[in-house]
Design an enzyme around this catalytic site. Structure first.
Site, short mmCIF file in Angstrom:
data_model
loop_
_atom_site.label_atom_id
_atom_site.label_comp_id
_atom_site.label_asym_id
_atom_site.label_seq_id
_atom_site.Cartn_x
_atom_site.Cartn_y
_atom_site.Cartn_z
N CYS A 2 -28.07 7.57 2.42
CA CYS A 2 -26.97 6.63 2.17
C CYS A 2 -27.53 5.29 1.69
CB CYS A 2 -26.15 6.46 3.45
SG CYS A 2 -24.67 5.46 3.26
N CYS A 3 -28.55 4.75 2.39
CA CYS A 3 -29.17 3.49 1.96
C CYS A 3 -29.77 3.64 0.57
CB CYS A 3 -30.27 3.08 2.94
SG CYS A 3 -29.68 2.31 4.46
N CYS A 19 -24.37 -3.22 7.19
CA CYS A 19 -23.13 -2.49 6.94
C CYS A 19 -22.38 -2.26 8.26
CB CYS A 19 -23.43 -1.14 6.31
SG CYS A 19 -24.04 -1.24 4.63
N CYS A 35 -23.24 0.75 10.59
CA CYS A 35 -24.61 0.77 11.08
C CYS A 35 -24.99 -0.52 11.81
CB CYS A 35 -25.57 1.01 9.92
SG CYS A 35 -25.24 2.55 9.05
N CYS A 79 -33.83 -0.68 5.45
CA CYS A 79 -32.97 0.15 4.62
C CYS A 79 -33.73 0.77 3.44
CB CYS A 79 -31.80 -0.65 4.09
SG CYS A 79 -32.28 -2.05 3.08
S1 SF4 Z 1 -26.75 0.52 6.24
FE1 SF4 Z 1 -25.54 2.36 6.82
S2 SF4 Z 1 -23.64 2.33 5.59
FE2 SF4 Z 1 -25.09 0.82 4.71
S3 SF4 Z 1 -26.07 1.91 3.06
FE3 SF4 Z 1 -27.41 2.15 4.86
S4 SF4 Z 1 -26.73 4.02 5.96
FE4 SF4 Z 1 -25.15 3.47 4.40
#
Ligand code: SF4
Length: 254
Positions: free
Chosen positions: A137-138, A218, A221, A244
């Site tokens: 996701c990151c 985010c 998280c 991240c």
């Molecule tokens: S911090 Fe969490 S929601 Fe944001 S990009 Fe990374 S995994 Fe995705």
């Protein structure tokens, strides 16, 4: 050259370093020599005026302490490009805080970066990838958009501090990462210095700080931190993850 092997990514020059690697290592050593005797303002002058004028971008989360770096940058050149990762998962408070700081500090070039619609549809159609694979996701929400946005620049400035994580504990004021120089003007600052600077300059705080969020990323998280917990304990809580990916030091140095 000995500084380079110590400072850059813990690995120093690769065994088969190219001519451009050697050149970059020499320049890094020279930049470090200049940066180490300077304060945060001086390190920013080094990047923004002396060495990489017009070729430097700031990366900012507009998080809990971001206002310190942004104020220092604005005092030198308020039209410095500021790269902000609008992941689509941020708190609304962060987006409003970005707008407020842009206004208060007179920031003239804030660039909000986001993954493309195609990428979202392909990699995270439900918007729940964070719950299954935070690294993936990151990667598509942060690392890839930032890599594209940094392409025109030779240097970047971050607000990272040594005290924040184990990974950052041996950070230096200048590094070389993925083909560009990275300046960390706040590398030696601690929380007390940050607080004092915000107070002294009467700067607006991120509204979530008072609400129990000393470090803000985010929404899915980030959680509130309880008394006695580490100040970044609310980031990726329960996961073996405290970066991240956009700032990892061991992944592309000379
Ligand atoms: S911090 Fe969490 S929601 Fe944001 S990009 Fe990374 S995994 Fe995705």
């Amino acid at each position: 050259m000995s500084n380079v092997t110590i400072i850059d990514t813990k690995r120093g020059l690769r065994p088969r370093a190219s001519a451009s690697d050697v050149e970059a290592a020499a320049r890094l050593a020279a930049l470090l020599e200049k940066a180490k005797s300077r304060d945060a303002h001086g390190i920013l002058e080094l990047a923004l005026r002396e060495e990489f004028a017009g070729k430097t971008a700031v990366v900012s989360s507009f998080g809990a302490e971001a206002v310190v770096l942004l104020k220092l940058v604005a005092d030198i050149d308020p039209n410095t490009p500021i790269l902000f990762l609008n992941t689509g998962k941020l708190f609304g408070e962060t987006l409003r805080y970005r707008d407020r700081l842009q206004d208060v500090l007179g920031l003239g070039d804030v660039r909000s970066l986001a993954p493309s619609l195609e990428e979202r549809a392909k990699k995270d159609p439900e918007g729940t990838l964070w719950s299954r694979d935070a690294d993936a996701c990151c990667d598509f929400r942060k690392t890839i958009p930032l890599a594209h946005a940094l392409e025109p620049f030779q240097a970047q400035i971050t607000g990272r501090k040594r005290f924040q994580t184990r990974e950052r504990a041996d950070m230096q004021p200048v590094e070389y990462f993925e083909g560009r120089y990275r300046f960390n003007p706040l590398w030696q600052w601690d929380l007390h210095q940050l607080e004092a600077y915000i107070e002294r300059n009467n700067l607006p705080r991120h509204p979530l700080v008072e609400d129990g969020y000393p470090s803000i990323g985010c929404m899915p998280c980030t959680r509130r931190v309880q008394a006695g917990e580490d100040y970044r304990a609310g980031r990726w809580s329960g996961l073996d993850k405290d970066e991240c990916g956009i700032h990892l030091t061991d992944g592309g140095g000379i």
